[in-house]
Design an enzyme around this catalytic site. Structure first.
Site, mmCIF file in Angstrom:
data_model
loop_
_atom_site.group_PDB
_atom_site.id
_atom_site.type_symbol
_atom_site.label_atom_id
_atom_site.label_comp_id
_atom_site.label_asym_id
_atom_site.label_seq_id
_atom_site.Cartn_x
_atom_site.Cartn_y
_atom_site.Cartn_z
ATOM 1 N N GLN A 1 0.843 -1.211 0.000
ATOM 2 C CA GLN A 1 0.000 0.000 0.000
ATOM 3 C C GLN A 1 0.865 1.243 0.000
ATOM 4 O O GLN A 1 2.029 1.199 0.368
ATOM 5 C CB GLN A 1 -0.866 -0.033 1.277
ATOM 6 C CG GLN A 1 -1.782 -1.247 1.352
ATOM 7 C CD GLN A 1 -2.320 -1.517 2.746
ATOM 8 O OE1 GLN A 1 -3.505 -1.383 2.965
ATOM 9 N NE2 GLN A 1 -1.468 -1.878 3.694
ATOM 10 N N GLY B 1 -5.531 -11.948 5.888
ATOM 11 C CA GLY B 1 -6.451 -12.485 6.892
ATOM 12 C C GLY B 1 -7.293 -13.645 6.401
ATOM 13 O O GLY B 1 -7.571 -14.589 7.156
ATOM 14 N N ASP C 1 -10.307 -5.377 11.686
ATOM 15 C CA ASP C 1 -9.971 -3.943 11.686
ATOM 16 C C ASP C 1 -9.204 -3.642 10.407
ATOM 17 O O ASP C 1 -7.996 -3.397 10.419
ATOM 18 C CB ASP C 1 -9.121 -3.637 12.928
ATOM 19 C CG ASP C 1 -8.586 -2.220 12.922
ATOM 20 O OD1 ASP C 1 -7.566 -1.977 13.627
ATOM 21 O OD2 ASP C 1 -9.162 -1.365 12.221
ATOM 22 N N CYS C 2 -9.929 -3.718 9.294
ATOM 23 C CA CYS C 2 -9.212 -3.664 8.008
ATOM 24 C C CYS C 2 -9.522 -2.360 7.282
ATOM 25 O O CYS C 2 -10.334 -1.551 7.716
ATOM 26 C CB CYS C 2 -9.627 -4.853 7.150
ATOM 27 S SG CYS C 2 -11.354 -4.804 6.682
ATOM 28 N N THR C 3 -8.874 -2.201 6.158
ATOM 29 C CA THR C 3 -9.141 -1.050 5.299
ATOM 30 C C THR C 3 -10.485 -1.267 4.612
ATOM 31 O O THR C 3 -11.134 -2.296 4.819
ATOM 32 C CB THR C 3 -8.021 -0.962 4.235
ATOM 33 O OG1 THR C 3 -7.803 -2.274 3.696
ATOM 34 C CG2 THR C 3 -6.731 -0.436 4.839
ATOM 35 N N PRO D 1 -6.014 -4.466 -0.858
ATOM 36 C CA PRO D 1 -5.826 -5.674 -0.038
ATOM 37 C C PRO D 1 -6.992 -5.937 0.912
ATOM 38 O O PRO D 1 -7.236 -7.057 1.317
ATOM 39 C CB PRO D 1 -4.522 -5.401 0.722
ATOM 40 C CG PRO D 1 -4.282 -3.946 0.619
ATOM 41 C CD PRO D 1 -4.927 -3.499 -0.647
HETATM 42 N N1 SAM Z 1 -9.423 2.010 11.307
HETATM 43 C C1 SAM Z 1 -9.242 1.765 9.889
HETATM 44 C C2 SAM Z 1 -10.544 1.758 9.146
HETATM 45 O O1 SAM Z 1 -11.569 1.618 9.807
HETATM 46 O O2 SAM Z 1 -10.490 1.921 7.942
HETATM 47 C C3 SAM Z 1 -8.436 0.520 9.705
HETATM 48 C C4 SAM Z 1 -7.118 0.725 10.310
HETATM 49 S S1 SAM Z 1 -5.885 -0.478 10.102
HETATM 50 C C5 SAM Z 1 -4.564 0.563 9.685
HETATM 51 C C6 SAM Z 1 -6.263 -1.306 8.593
HETATM 52 C C7 SAM Z 1 -5.226 -2.398 8.393
HETATM 53 O O3 SAM Z 1 -5.759 -3.474 7.599
HETATM 54 C C8 SAM Z 1 -3.971 -1.928 7.658
HETATM 55 O O4 SAM Z 1 -2.867 -2.077 8.535
HETATM 56 C C9 SAM Z 1 -3.877 -2.864 6.435
HETATM 57 O O5 SAM Z 1 -2.534 -3.188 6.114
HETATM 58 C C10 SAM Z 1 -4.644 -4.068 6.933
HETATM 59 N N2 SAM Z 1 -5.152 -4.968 5.895
HETATM 60 C C11 SAM Z 1 -5.720 -4.623 4.720
HETATM 61 N N3 SAM Z 1 -6.077 -5.728 4.028
HETATM 62 C C12 SAM Z 1 -5.728 -6.804 4.789
HETATM 63 C C13 SAM Z 1 -5.841 -8.224 4.632
HETATM 64 N N4 SAM Z 1 -6.393 -8.752 3.528
HETATM 65 N N5 SAM Z 1 -5.379 -9.030 5.618
HETATM 66 C C14 SAM Z 1 -4.841 -8.495 6.746
HETATM 67 N N6 SAM Z 1 -4.682 -7.160 6.954
HETATM 68 C C15 SAM Z 1 -5.139 -6.322 5.984
#
Ligand code: SAM
Length: 286
Positions: free
Chosen positions: A33, A141, A158-160, A165
């Site tokens: 990212q 995940g 708690d993902c994007t 991704p």
């Molecule tokens: N609070 C934020 C929101 O509500 O949008 C999310 C915060 S946290 C930084 C999101 C995390 O999800 C990031 O660190 C990202 O790298 C991770 N992420 C994204 N896709 C993922 C996946 N397929 N598996 C695991 N982690 C993932």
């Protein structure tokens, strides 16, 4: 970005928010990212991934408290917790406040987010990465929940947003995997976007979760930098009673842990499951 340049979020076409960049602390493309962390006079340090605000120092507590304490106080005896995503460490910090939790596993796809947030957003994790109960797994995940032999009492996604991704964490395969690695009376919760602007995401999650869980709904909180109204959190379990606890029970559990929050209260917990009619109509139309 130069000082006082405006950083514009690109989550939505035709509508958005911006932040003035008082100081750019980090910017680079990780393996997965485009990550930027900068200082802003209104919200403190801000972290964004692929042009979308992920978290800010000033309002992160609302989101992390609601995605952690609602399922954990509802469960009442969670020993093993799985966090999917959560690279900024805020969710881990809140889970680690629960003394009854014995094991915390975090599956984060991007090691860069963990490394740079530990350095530039230290108050998010607040030392929780060094908690002896904690294990970090760098993986997608959906791979982890499909293959692990471990079982969990609470899973927090708690993902994007479902672009890039994060997309795999809004699929039936992911939800099936979560169902398979939850213990009996386990609870799954997930960030599911701002329903006024991302209503389809809530409707899709509800439809995709329903084959695997008998009690699927949402709860909500307003998080200022997830702008556009209330943010919905998906809730799924196979025991509807977990969502019908008396407030007195929640208050007693809160007092037992001595956890004092800045947003979460047992009354907020109960009220957060009240949803606007337009969302209820959209979910029932499915
Ligand atoms: N609070 C934020 C929101 O509500 O949008 C999310 C915060 S946290 C930084 C999101 C995390 O999800 C990031 O660190 C990202 O790298 C991770 N992420 C994204 N896709 C993922 C996946 N397929 N598996 C695991 N982690 C993932």
């Amino acid at each position: 970005m130069s000082q006082h340049e405006k950083w514009h979020e690109t989550l939505h076409d035709g509508f958005g928010q911006y932040f003035t960049v008082d100081k750019q602390l980090y910017r680079d493309k990780t393996e997965h990212q485009d990550l930027v962390i900068f200082e802003n006079s209104a919200f403190g340090r801000v972290m964004a991934l692929d042009g979308v605000v992920q978290t800010t120092e000033r309002d992160e507590f609302i989101y992390h408290e609601m995605l952690t304490h609602v399922p954990l106080f509802a469960h009442g005896d969670a020993r093993s917790v799985l966090i999917i995503g959560g690279g900024d460490g805020g969710m881990l910090r809140e889970v680690a406040r629960h003394p009854g939790v014995e094991k915390i596993t975090m599956v984060e796809i991007d090691a860069g987010v963990v490394n740079f947030c530990r350095q530039y957003l230290p108050s998010h994790s607040n030392g929780a990465y060094d908690d002896p109960r904690f294990t970090l797994v760098i993986d997608d995940g959906v791979n982890f929940v499909s293959q692990t032999e471990q079982k969990f009492d609470v899973i927090i996604s708690d993902c994007t947003d479902p672009i890039g991704p994060g997309e795999s964490l809004f699929t039936s395969d992911f939800y099936a995997g979560c169902q398979r690695c939850l213990n009996e009376d386990g609870i799954f919760v997930a960030q599911n976007g701002v329903c006024f602007l991302q209503q389809d995401e809530a409707v899709n999650s509800h439809r995709r979760l329903s084959p695997y869980f008998s009690d699927v709904t949402f709860y909500q909180a307003a998080v200022p930098t997830y702008y556009g109204g209330i943010m919905t959190f998906a809730w799924a379990s196979n025991n509807a009673l977990l969502r019908q606890l008396p407030t007195e029970t929640l208050k007693a559990r809160c007092q037992e842990t001595d956890i004092r929050c800045r947003y979460y209260t047992p009354d907020i917990h109960q009220a957060s499951f009240a949803l606007p009619q337009y969302l209820l109509d959209a979910l029932s139309a499915e």
